[in-house]
Design an enzyme around this catalytic site. Structure first.
Site, PDB file in Angstrom:
ATOM      1  CG  ASP A   7      -3.696  -5.485   5.524  1.00  0.00           C
ATOM      2  OD1 ASP A   7      -4.134  -6.538   4.972  1.00  0.00           O
ATOM      3  OD2 ASP A   7      -3.938  -5.135   6.811  1.00  0.00           O
ATOM      4  CG  ASP A   8      -6.015  -7.490   2.247  1.00  0.00           C
ATOM      5  OD1 ASP A   8      -5.554  -8.506   1.914  1.00  0.00           O
ATOM      6  OD2 ASP A   8      -7.062  -7.246   3.194  1.00  0.00           O
TER       7      ASP A   8
END
Length: 467
Positions: free
Chosen positions: A248-249
């Site tokens: 994810d980020d």
């Protein structure tokens, strides 16, 4: 005793230490916001580093015992080489957790043994499920002066069992993070490796004066929601020298979700991000939102490298979020193999519940990018504001984007966006007119110093003898 006898005794002492018998001395130096007057080893509290013995009680005993030194120079807990299986434990103030370079904290995989905490008040809802949250592996609230550091020791979340349960939709509560520090002041997390978190890795929330430095975060790029660092409703934070590979980020800046974040009203502000390297094929190097309802402002990011990452900087928001993202400054990005370099989304639709206010429109204003070089890019930008609520004050200068062989026919898509550009290649959309011909534009980047840069690290040391 003659010379020969002295030499024999000396050799026997060396052999004793080498064989693991007798007392062993560990010593070293490190940089920290505070040095401590007292040191203890987890071994003194019954810890066993065999990778099988559960050490949760030992860690909690150690923290509880060492808390008595809070007003007497503080204390540091030394974790020597070994594999230390543990469930969640809570920290205390004026405390350092120090991991030897060959120390590995292994998170327990027994889901039933993990305790629960309430949803965050600025979220009103768990991220994975409507109920509460599993407590994080290392947890602290209402603390002052906490250091979690080492010689690049490892904290392994052993997240596979959690990812499986998440994908099977069998979890009733939100997965734990590796570290969560709440309502706290003066926090340092540095010189450690984090592996396979069940969900987010590092989550400082409702806190201030935070340094996160010299860390490595690794997780499979297909692992769900393994964000690297998520500063959430925090003030005066410095993140630097981070290497992150995640599902994810790499860094996700947050401040609460919909009506809950609006009501709580605690923004993230005065955030510095420096020297970040990110690999995340399905997410962003830096994301602002989507939970940004308490506001995000004065974010300064520079010297960012992203490879095989979906986007460089992404702003995620939606109708119902309210709040704002403003005064964002990014300079010096080097990007290779991206889907989008710039991505702003006003239709990120997930909500905490159905009670959000459809009239709560976010303000996105004053977003500055400069000195960006990107290669092998599918699309330069996807910029989508909200109808009747455009994103304004967008500035891009000195940007060169090399398109991939199979790039989209139109490199820019823009709607409900207002701003200017200068020396940007390929030519931006008409909503971002090029001012380079008549008046050269250089997008802003502040020259003043934020208070977190005045928080200097001291040279600290430890010497610990133990059996």
């Amino acid at each position: 005793m003659n010379v020969m006898e002295v030499m024999v005794v000396f050799v026997v002492m060396l052999m004793t230490f080498a064989s693991g018998e007798g007392r062993i001395a560990e010593s070293g130096e490190y940089s920290a916001i505070s040095c401590r007057g007292h040191t203890a080893s987890i071994l003194e509290f019954g810890g066993v580093g065999d990778g099988k013995t559960l050490n949760t009680a030992a860690f909690q005993r150690a923290v509880n015992e060492l808390s008595k030194y809070a007003s007497d120079g503080g204390a540091q807990l030394f974790v020597p080489a070994g594999k230390w299986l543990t469930g969640s434990f809570n920290l205390t103030s004026h405390f350092t957790l120090y991991l030897h370079k060959q120390a590995i904290l292994l998170a327990s995989q027994d889901i039933k043994s993990w305790g629960m905490v309430d949803p965050l008040p600025s979220y009103g809802h768990g991220r994975d499920a409507a109920g509460g949250r599993y407590i994080s592996l290392i947890f602290g609230t209402n603390l002052t002066d906490v250091v979690i550091t080492g010689e690049n020791g490892t904290i392994d979340g052993q997240g596979g069992v959690w990812w499986q349960q998440f994908h099977k939709k069998k979890l009733k509560y939100t997965r734990p993070y590796l570290i969560e520090i709440m309502h706290s002041h003066k926090i340092q997390i540095s010189n450690l490796t984090f592996l396979n978190s069940p969900s987010w890795n590092l989550h400082p929330v409702y806190s201030s004066d935070i340094i996160i430095k010299g860390i490595t975060i690794l997780a499979p790029v297909t692992s769900p929601n393994t964000d690297g660092i998520n500063p959430d409703s925090c003030t005066n934070t410095r993140i630097e020298d981070a290497y992150i590979v995640s599902g994810d980020d790499c860094i996700a800046v947050k401040s609460g979700w919909d009506e809950y974040g609006i009501k709580y009203g605690m923004p993230t502000k005065q955030l510095i991000i420096r020297r970040l390297t990110c690999i995340s094929p399905y997410s962003a190097a830096i994301a602002l939102g989507s939970e940004m309802s308490g506001g995000i402002e004065d974010v300064r990011a520079e010297d960012i490298t992203a490879i095989n990452t979906e986007s460089g900087v992404r702003i995620k928001t939606a109708v119902g979020r309210g709040g704002y993202v403003r005064d964002v400054y990014v300079k010096g990005m080097r990007l290779h193999t991206m889907k989008w370099v710039f991505w702003m989304t006003g239709n990120y639709g997930s909500h905490a519940d159905s009670h959000y206010d459809p009239k709560a429109l976010p303000e996105i204003k004053g977003i500055n990018y400069r000195d960006v070089v990107a290669e092998n890019v599918t699309m330069a930008a996807r910029l989508e504001g909200i109808s009747g609520d455009p994103f304004t004050g967008v500035c891009m200068s000195n940007v060169t984007i090399g398109m991939a062989k199979k790039a989209k026919k139109y490199p820019w898509t823009c709607s409900e966006i207002k701003g200017v550009t200068s020396r940007v290649v390929p030519q931006p959309c008409s909503l971002l007119p090029d001012k380079g011909q008549d008046k050269q534009v250089m997008c802003d980047f502040p020259t003043d110093t934020l208070p977190i840069d005045d928080l200097k690290l001291q040279k600290c040391s430890y010497v610990k003898n133990y059996l």
